[in-house]
Design a protein around this motif. Sequence first.
Motif, PDB file in Angstrom:
ATOM      1  N   ASP A 225       0.806  -1.151   0.086  1.00 25.35           N
ATOM      2  CA  ASP A 225       0.015   0.071   0.075  1.00 25.35           C
ATOM      3  C   ASP A 225       1.044   1.149   0.201  1.00 25.35           C
ATOM      4  OD1 ASP A 225       0.855   0.259   2.708  1.00 25.35           O
ATOM      5  OD2 ASP A 225      -0.849  -0.721   3.498  1.00 25.35           O
ATOM      6  N   LYS A 226       0.440   2.268   0.248  1.00 27.46           N
ATOM      7  CA  LYS A 226       1.163   3.408   0.416  1.00 27.46           C
ATOM      8  C   LYS A 226       2.032   3.653   1.446  1.00 27.46           C
ATOM      9  CE  LYS A 226      -2.108   6.646   2.825  1.00 27.46           C
ATOM     10  NZ  LYS A 226      -2.950   7.641   2.705  1.00 27.46           N
ATOM     11  N   TYR A 227       2.090   2.834   2.264  1.00 26.26           N
ATOM     12  CA  TYR A 227       2.971   2.904   3.486  1.00 26.26           C
ATOM     13  C   TYR A 227       4.425   1.655   3.197  1.00 26.26           C
ATOM     14  CZ  TYR A 227      -0.686   5.426   5.591  1.00 26.26           C
ATOM     15  OH  TYR A 227      -1.783   6.469   6.009  1.00 26.26           O
ATOM     16  N   ALA A 228       3.839   0.548   2.860  1.00 33.58           N
ATOM     17  CA  ALA A 228       4.702  -0.591   2.925  1.00 33.58           C
ATOM     18  C   ALA A 228       4.765  -1.378   1.616  1.00 33.58           C
ATOM     19  CB  ALA A 228       4.167  -1.530   3.957  1.00 33.58           C
ATOM     20  N   GLU A 229       6.097  -2.003   1.508  1.00 30.55           N
ATOM     21  CA  GLU A 229       6.422  -3.074   0.584  1.00 30.55           C
ATOM     22  C   GLU A 229       6.935  -4.226   1.232  1.00 30.55           C
ATOM     23  OE1 GLU A 229       8.827  -0.511  -1.833  1.00 30.55           O
ATOM     24  OE2 GLU A 229      10.498  -0.706  -0.925  1.00 30.55           O
ATOM     25  N   ILE A 230       6.899  -5.330   0.577  1.00 35.42           N
ATOM     26  CA  ILE A 230       7.677  -6.651   1.047  1.00 35.42           C
ATOM     27  C   ILE A 230       8.631  -6.951   0.182  1.00 35.42           C
ATOM     28  CG2 ILE A 230       5.896  -8.069   0.003  1.00 35.42           C
ATOM     29  CD1 ILE A 230       6.018  -9.801   2.463  1.00 35.42           C
ATOM     30  N   GLU A 231       9.846  -7.435   0.646  1.00 33.64           N
ATOM     31  CA  GLU A 231      10.854  -7.674  -0.211  1.00 33.64           C
ATOM     32  C   GLU A 231      11.262  -9.224  -0.119  1.00 33.64           C
ATOM     33  OE1 GLU A 231      15.618  -7.367  -0.562  1.00 33.64           O
ATOM     34  OE2 GLU A 231      14.711  -5.641   0.568  1.00 33.64           O
ATOM     35  N   TYR A 232      11.309  -9.718  -1.531  1.00 30.18           N
ATOM     36  CA  TYR A 232      11.145 -11.293  -1.497  1.00 30.18           C
ATOM     37  C   TYR A 232      12.621 -11.802  -2.200  1.00 30.18           C
ATOM     38  CZ  TYR A 232       6.192 -11.873  -0.276  1.00 30.18           C
ATOM     39  OH  TYR A 232       5.078 -12.233   0.483  1.00 30.18           O
ATOM     40  N   SER A 233      13.324 -10.978  -1.937  1.00 26.63           N
ATOM     41  CA  SER A 233      14.967 -11.351  -2.655  1.00 26.63           C
ATOM     42  C   SER A 233      15.311 -12.644  -2.076  1.00 26.63           C
ATOM     43  CB  SER A 233      15.695 -10.382  -2.639  1.00 26.63           C
ATOM     44  OG  SER A 233      16.128  -9.758  -1.457  1.00 26.63           O
ATOM     45  N   MET A 234      16.035 -13.335  -2.685  1.00 30.41           N
ATOM     46  CA  MET A 234      16.765 -14.586  -2.200  1.00 30.41           C
ATOM     47  C   MET A 234      17.875 -14.319  -1.196  1.00 30.41           C
ATOM     48  SD  MET A 234      16.903 -16.825  -5.535  1.00 30.41           S
ATOM     49  CE  MET A 234      17.489 -18.358  -4.661  1.00 30.41           C
ATOM     50  N   VAL A 235      18.153 -14.750  -0.160  1.00 34.28           N
ATOM     51  CA  VAL A 235      19.106 -14.529   0.701  1.00 34.28           C
ATOM     52  C   VAL A 235      20.319 -15.406   0.563  1.00 34.28           C
ATOM     53  CG1 VAL A 235      17.773 -13.580   2.393  1.00 34.28           C
ATOM     54  CG2 VAL A 235      17.989 -15.902   2.576  1.00 34.28           C
ATOM     55  N   SER A 236      20.066 -16.681  -0.235  1.00 38.80           N
ATOM     56  CA  SER A 236      21.116 -17.611  -0.555  1.00 38.80           C
ATOM     57  C   SER A 236      20.815 -18.228  -1.951  1.00 38.80           C
ATOM     58  CB  SER A 236      21.310 -18.660   0.909  1.00 38.80           C
ATOM     59  OG  SER A 236      20.040 -19.252   0.838  1.00 38.80           O
ATOM     60  N   ALA A 237      21.935 -19.106  -2.234  1.00 42.73           N
ATOM     61  CA  ALA A 237      21.491 -19.895  -3.468  1.00 42.73           C
ATOM     62  C   ALA A 237      20.329 -20.923  -3.230  1.00 42.73           C
ATOM     63  CB  ALA A 237      22.732 -20.593  -3.890  1.00 42.73           C
ATOM     64  N   PRO A 238      19.760 -21.410  -4.187  1.00 36.28           N
ATOM     65  CA  PRO A 238      18.840 -22.594  -4.073  1.00 36.28           C
ATOM     66  C   PRO A 238      19.412 -23.700  -3.497  1.00 36.28           C
ATOM     67  CG  PRO A 238      18.611 -21.472  -6.186  1.00 36.28           C
ATOM     68  CD  PRO A 238      19.728 -21.072  -5.834  1.00 36.28           C
ATOM     69  N   ILE A 239      18.713 -24.358  -2.580  1.00 37.56           N
ATOM     70  CA  ILE A 239      19.140 -25.527  -1.994  1.00 37.56           C
ATOM     71  C   ILE A 239      18.244 -26.813  -2.776  1.00 37.56           C
ATOM     72  CG2 ILE A 239      18.866 -27.185   0.221  1.00 37.56           C
ATOM     73  CD1 ILE A 239      18.927 -24.332   1.717  1.00 37.56           C
ATOM     74  N   VAL A 240      19.116 -27.513  -3.366  1.00 39.46           N
ATOM     75  CA  VAL A 240      18.475 -28.662  -4.176  1.00 39.46           C
ATOM     76  C   VAL A 240      19.016 -29.862  -3.388  1.00 39.46           C
ATOM     77  CG1 VAL A 240      18.606 -29.580  -6.543  1.00 39.46           C
ATOM     78  CG2 VAL A 240      19.015 -27.298  -6.116  1.00 39.46           C
ATOM     79  N   SER A 241      17.687 -30.988  -3.139  1.00 34.99           N
ATOM     80  CA  SER A 241      18.082 -32.114  -2.486  1.00 34.99           C
ATOM     81  C   SER A 241      17.426 -33.225  -3.420  1.00 34.99           C
ATOM     82  CB  SER A 241      17.078 -31.988  -1.190  1.00 34.99           C
ATOM     83  OG  SER A 241      15.822 -31.796  -1.460  1.00 34.99           O
ATOM     84  N   THR A 242      17.392 -34.247  -2.962  1.00 34.72           N
ATOM     85  CA  THR A 242      17.006 -35.390  -3.722  1.00 34.72           C
ATOM     86  C   THR A 242      15.533 -35.347  -4.045  1.00 34.72           C
ATOM     87  OG1 THR A 242      16.550 -36.762  -1.877  1.00 34.72           O
ATOM     88  CG2 THR A 242      18.873 -37.017  -3.149  1.00 34.72           C
ATOM     89  N   SER A 243      14.821 -34.535  -3.272  1.00 36.02           N
ATOM     90  CA  SER A 243      13.208 -34.501  -3.592  1.00 36.02           C
ATOM     91  C   SER A 243      12.617 -33.155  -3.630  1.00 36.02           C
ATOM     92  CB  SER A 243      12.676 -35.155  -2.232  1.00 36.02           C
ATOM     93  OG  SER A 243      12.874 -34.325  -0.879  1.00 36.02           O
ATOM     94  N   SER A 244      13.411 -32.047  -3.850  1.00 38.57           N
ATOM     95  CA  SER A 244      12.894 -30.804  -3.818  1.00 38.57           C
ATOM     96  C   SER A 244      13.899 -29.966  -4.017  1.00 38.57           C
ATOM     97  CB  SER A 244      12.118 -30.308  -2.515  1.00 38.57           C
ATOM     98  OG  SER A 244      12.946 -30.022  -1.348  1.00 38.57           O
ATOM     99  N   ILE A 245      13.441 -28.594  -4.358  1.00 41.71           N
ATOM    100  CA  ILE A 245      14.174 -27.219  -4.405  1.00 41.71           C
ATOM    101  C   ILE A 245      13.556 -26.296  -3.489  1.00 41.71           C
ATOM    102  CG2 ILE A 245      14.887 -25.641  -6.043  1.00 41.71           C
ATOM    103  CD1 ILE A 245      14.810 -27.340  -8.370  1.00 41.71           C
ATOM    104  N   GLU A 246      14.517 -25.929  -2.737  1.00 44.72           N
ATOM    105  CA  GLU A 246      14.120 -24.897  -1.814  1.00 44.72           C
ATOM    106  C   GLU A 246      14.693 -23.454  -2.094  1.00 44.72           C
ATOM    107  OE1 GLU A 246      14.638 -24.713   2.800  1.00 44.72           O
ATOM    108  OE2 GLU A 246      13.212 -26.089   2.529  1.00 44.72           O
ATOM    109  N   LEU A 247      13.846 -22.650  -1.983  1.00 45.28           N
ATOM    110  CA  LEU A 247      14.379 -21.097  -2.012  1.00 45.28           C
ATOM    111  C   LEU A 247      14.211 -20.460  -0.502  1.00 45.28           C
ATOM    112  CD1 LEU A 247      13.020 -20.128  -5.486  1.00 45.28           C
ATOM    113  CD2 LEU A 247      15.019 -21.055  -4.878  1.00 45.28           C
ATOM    114  N   GLY A 248      15.352 -19.726  -0.203  1.00 50.69           N
ATOM    115  CA  GLY A 248      15.262 -18.913   1.098  1.00 50.69           C
ATOM    116  C   GLY A 248      14.919 -17.452   0.736  1.00 50.69           C
TER     117      GLY A 248
END
Length: 482
Positions: A225-248
């Motif tokens: 809104d006119k007061y706030a925004e939210i930041e969704y930038s990545m704080v680290s590289a993606p974590i790739v496991s054997t079953s999923s990809i996780e973004l922080g």
Amino acid sequence: MSCSTSRVKMYLCCWLALVALIPVTLNTNPGVKVKLTAKGLEYGRQLGMASIQQKLKSIKVPDMSGKQRVSPIGKVRYSLTNLRMVDVGLPKSALDLVPGTGVRLSIGNAFLRLRGNWRVKYLRIIKDRGSFDLNVNGLTITTSVAMKSDETGRPGVSTVSCVATVGSAKVKFHGGASWLYNLFRKFIDKALRGALQKKICPLVADAVSDLNPELKTLNVVAKVDKYAEIEYSMVSAPIVSTSSIELGLKGEFYNIQKHQEPPFSPTAFSMPPQSTNMLYTGLSAFTANSAAFVYNTAGTLSLSITDDMIPKGSPIRLNTKTFGAFIPQIAERFPGLMMKLLVKTVKNPVITFEPNNATVQATCTVTAYAIQPNTTLSPLFVLNLDTSVSARLVVSGLRLAGSVTLNQMDLTLGKSYVGEFQVRALNNIFQIVLKIVVIPILNVQLAKGYPLPALGKMKLVNTQLQVLKDYMLIGTDVQFNR
């Protein structure tokens, strides 16, 4: 002081200086996590195969020409022109996760169907021409794709390796003298197979690169809104496991005019190993509390209440007559006047997540005024108001919305300008004011929702929301509209 001691101190200062230059984000826990499951990867594979198929349909093999000695007629000059793709089949493919790196795409038993024109010249003066079909079978493609975070904090992909192998390439000629082209068919097969193999991997790499513009649509800074925004930038590289990809993701609210860090940090949290949906998003209590910090710091968590905001059918009115029934000195000193209440938070509200329960604790002051005929405000009293509300959270489109209901409230006297009185006598009045005025106004704002992390024209389907310990979990399938 010895030279060796001075040298040690100098080295120590240098190391401290270097440590100070290390970005804070290296040790930042994410406020939001996004996990892509095997089901989500399968959907991604289907989209990716459609893209690769379109790329392969665009293969353009340049005109080819050469000469070959063919017994018994000697040198034969040939040319292949206007080679164009007429069909592509990719019946078998698999997308596998490579832990710590990215994904590997394997395509097998693929086929290509091409058509073109041929021309030959031999014995210097004899010419022949016609058309031909090229059937490519047993095509296999294996490509490895790395995932990373780009300079904008968005995910990015790149091709690490690619191998393409053509099992067979068979030419069928039409027109002309069949005895002639059968003599040099094997040379043409080899030339065309080599030309195609060189074309395939660059096209696959292009299909992978085409994902990056889509990934760059991640709303790393989403206006609320006119007061706030939210930041969704990545704080680290993606974590790739054997079953999923996780973004922080950072998952932090900021004041639009001035970015200011709250006096608290995100704590680590782990999402459960679920795989029913394609995508899971975990939003921590830190994200919600950073919103409370922003709005409280901006001074927006205050509300002036006047009698016209009270429903007409309510027996409670904001005037000195109503309040005089509980505090007689108000009616005596300010007879027949309307009143105004100013509700204002005095510290950041605190949001907590427990299993199946989201709670907001708020500490406020309520200042009551009598409105004089000349609109001057005469202070009557200041109350300390501690409230607890329960929040109901829902996903609406690509936004997280909610509503709250009152759990409990506690009133204590902060200051009186009209003498002593029993605060407890006002409990019923203020419960009614909270329920019929303050909370409905708050719910109107909460119903507008807050943007979730999203890519381009993504649509959420089959969405479910759970409130867990210290975070909420949104499970959903996705669709991309093109």
